[in-house]
Design a protein around this motif. Sequence first.
Motif, PDB file in Angstrom:
ATOM      1  N   ASP A 122       0.908  -1.053   0.217  1.00 18.27           N
ATOM      2  CA  ASP A 122       0.393   0.436   0.132  1.00 18.27           C
ATOM      3  C   ASP A 122       0.768   1.426   0.255  1.00 18.27           C
ATOM      4  O   ASP A 122       0.737   2.223  -0.348  1.00 18.27           O
ATOM      5  N   ASN A 123       1.885   0.519   0.810  1.00 20.44           N
ATOM      6  CA  ASN A 123       2.889   2.730   0.420  1.00 20.44           C
ATOM      7  C   ASN A 123       3.337   2.668  -1.418  1.00 20.44           C
ATOM      8  O   ASN A 123       3.855   3.815  -1.315  1.00 20.44           O
ATOM      9  N   ILE A 124       3.544   1.781  -1.689  1.00 13.96           N
ATOM     10  CA  ILE A 124       4.031   2.498  -3.489  1.00 13.96           C
ATOM     11  C   ILE A 124       2.277   2.692  -4.064  1.00 13.96           C
ATOM     12  O   ILE A 124       2.306   3.809  -4.914  1.00 13.96           O
ATOM     13  N   LEU A 125       1.080   1.708  -3.564  1.00 19.49           N
ATOM     14  CA  LEU A 125      -0.180   2.383  -3.915  1.00 19.49           C
ATOM     15  C   LEU A 125      -0.256   3.637  -3.520  1.00 19.49           C
ATOM     16  O   LEU A 125      -0.108   4.834  -4.808  1.00 19.49           O
ATOM     17  N   ASP A 126      -0.347   4.148  -2.910  1.00 15.55           N
ATOM     18  CA  ASP A 126      -0.163   5.187  -2.216  1.00 15.55           C
ATOM     19  C   ASP A 126       1.010   6.448  -2.419  1.00 15.55           C
ATOM     20  O   ASP A 126       0.226   7.993  -2.867  1.00 15.55           O
ATOM     21  N   SER A 127       2.371   6.799  -3.086  1.00 14.02           N
ATOM     22  CA  SER A 127       2.935   7.492  -3.038  1.00 14.02           C
ATOM     23  C   SER A 127       3.016   7.444  -4.794  1.00 14.02           C
ATOM     24  O   SER A 127       2.772   8.294  -5.302  1.00 14.02           O
ATOM     25  N   PHE A 128       3.040   6.024  -5.432  1.00 17.62           N
ATOM     26  CA  PHE A 128       2.760   6.031  -6.619  1.00 17.62           C
ATOM     27  C   PHE A 128       1.650   6.237  -7.519  1.00 17.62           C
ATOM     28  O   PHE A 128       1.682   6.074  -9.252  1.00 17.62           O
ATOM     29  N   GLY A 129       0.543   5.520  -7.556  1.00 14.93           N
ATOM     30  CA  GLY A 129      -0.357   4.987  -7.688  1.00 14.93           C
ATOM     31  C   GLY A 129      -0.161   3.573  -8.063  1.00 14.93           C
ATOM     32  O   GLY A 129       0.791   2.266  -7.699  1.00 14.93           O
ATOM     33  N   TRP A 130      -1.420   3.010  -8.601  1.00 13.07           N
ATOM     34  CA  TRP A 130      -0.885   1.596  -9.788  1.00 13.07           C
ATOM     35  C   TRP A 130      -0.007   1.081  -9.926  1.00 13.07           C
ATOM     36  O   TRP A 130       0.381   1.958 -11.379  1.00 13.07           O
ATOM     37  N   GLN A 131       0.506   0.333 -10.246  1.00 19.05           N
ATOM     38  CA  GLN A 131       1.744  -0.226 -10.551  1.00 19.05           C
ATOM     39  C   GLN A 131       1.470  -2.394 -11.492  1.00 19.05           C
ATOM     40  O   GLN A 131       1.110  -2.144 -10.252  1.00 19.05           O
ATOM     41  N   HIS A 132       2.011  -2.016 -12.593  1.00 19.64           N
ATOM     42  CA  HIS A 132       2.411  -3.185 -12.891  1.00 19.64           C
ATOM     43  C   HIS A 132       3.123  -4.464 -11.982  1.00 19.64           C
ATOM     44  O   HIS A 132       4.614  -3.533 -12.705  1.00 19.64           O
ATOM     45  N   ILE A 133       3.358  -4.961 -11.951  1.00 21.96           N
ATOM     46  CA  ILE A 133       4.263  -5.856 -10.457  1.00 21.96           C
ATOM     47  C   ILE A 133       4.567  -6.717 -11.712  1.00 21.96           C
ATOM     48  O   ILE A 133       4.296  -7.614 -12.328  1.00 21.96           O
ATOM     49  N   GLN A 134       6.103  -7.200 -12.488  1.00 21.21           N
ATOM     50  CA  GLN A 134       6.654  -7.772 -12.924  1.00 21.21           C
ATOM     51  C   GLN A 134       6.849  -9.478 -12.233  1.00 21.21           C
ATOM     52  O   GLN A 134       7.780  -8.824 -11.452  1.00 21.21           O
ATOM     53  N   ILE A 135       6.733 -10.343 -12.633  1.00 21.96           N
ATOM     54  CA  ILE A 135       6.983 -11.354 -12.473  1.00 21.96           C
ATOM     55  C   ILE A 135       8.038 -12.439 -12.933  1.00 21.96           C
ATOM     56  O   ILE A 135       7.789 -12.436 -14.008  1.00 21.96           O
ATOM     57  N   GLY A 136       9.024 -13.133 -12.693  1.00 21.65           N
ATOM     58  CA  GLY A 136       9.412 -14.023 -13.269  1.00 21.65           C
ATOM     59  C   GLY A 136      10.026 -15.153 -12.195  1.00 21.65           C
ATOM     60  O   GLY A 136       9.805 -15.017 -10.921  1.00 21.65           O
ATOM     61  N   ILE A 137      10.209 -16.283 -12.657  1.00 21.13           N
ATOM     62  CA  ILE A 137      11.131 -17.520 -12.166  1.00 21.13           C
ATOM     63  C   ILE A 137      12.396 -17.479 -12.763  1.00 21.13           C
ATOM     64  O   ILE A 137      12.658 -17.217 -13.254  1.00 21.13           O
ATOM     65  N   PRO A 138      13.270 -17.596 -11.369  1.00 15.88           N
ATOM     66  CA  PRO A 138      14.756 -18.006 -11.223  1.00 15.88           C
ATOM     67  C   PRO A 138      14.975 -19.472 -11.984  1.00 15.88           C
ATOM     68  O   PRO A 138      14.830 -19.945 -11.895  1.00 15.88           O
ATOM     69  N   LEU A 139      15.775 -18.717 -12.837  1.00 20.22           N
ATOM     70  CA  LEU A 139      16.582 -19.654 -13.919  1.00 20.22           C
ATOM     71  C   LEU A 139      17.801 -20.221 -13.410  1.00 20.22           C
ATOM     72  O   LEU A 139      17.941 -21.460 -13.327  1.00 20.22           O
ATOM     73  N   SER A 140      18.263 -19.181 -12.726  1.00 14.64           N
ATOM     74  CA  SER A 140      19.471 -20.126 -11.845  1.00 14.64           C
ATOM     75  C   SER A 140      19.784 -18.576 -11.742  1.00 14.64           C
ATOM     76  O   SER A 140      19.478 -17.285 -11.968  1.00 14.64           O
ATOM     77  N   ILE A 141      20.841 -18.820 -10.620  1.00 17.15           N
ATOM     78  CA  ILE A 141      20.770 -17.315  -8.846  1.00 17.15           C
ATOM     79  C   ILE A 141      22.203 -18.109  -8.248  1.00 17.15           C
ATOM     80  O   ILE A 141      22.150 -19.247  -8.154  1.00 17.15           O
TER      81      ILE A 141
END
Length: 177
Positions: A78-97
């Motif tokens: 909610d801190n992000i929503l309050d400060s910057f509005g609705w954001q699209h969250i990119q999702i990734g699956i780790p292949l290697s780390i």
Amino acid sequence: MIEMQYKIILPRNYDMDIIRKRVQDNGHKTDGFPGLLFKAYLITEANKNGNAYNSYAPLYVWNDTQGMNQFIFEGFYDNILDSFGWQHIQIGIPLSIHLAKDFKKSRYVLENSGDIPESPSLVGAPIKLLENAEESLGRLCLYNPDKWRFSEFYFYEEKPAVAITGHPMYEILHISH
């Protein structure tokens, strides 16, 4: 594991010290967050390190979806929503780390990303390490089969000499574990 990132593009004349102060005051709040492997508070600044724009682009790697769900749906996001509005969250699956034991000393991140082209096999998909990857304190390779895209993140203590044209070089303001 699962990765998430939202990239908030800010105006070219935005005072990035506002973001620096925000992270200085609040970055510690995700230290020890349940299920979080790490969160890197990333920024780019226009005309610095070859970047074309200002951005705030936190990168999270979660050990499981439970911690991510808690973060998103139990008020922390909610801190992000309050400060910057609705954001699209990119999702990734780790292949290697790979994170070196001194990973937390990282101050810069290079991102390389691109499409995974349609092919009859994904063996040998065009996801390869950068030339100076062995000098990094951390490497993270992600993919998103919904969009058939990949992203590679390389973490460095010192600003790397190489840049990737058209791809951001982030400054790390804080790393939470």
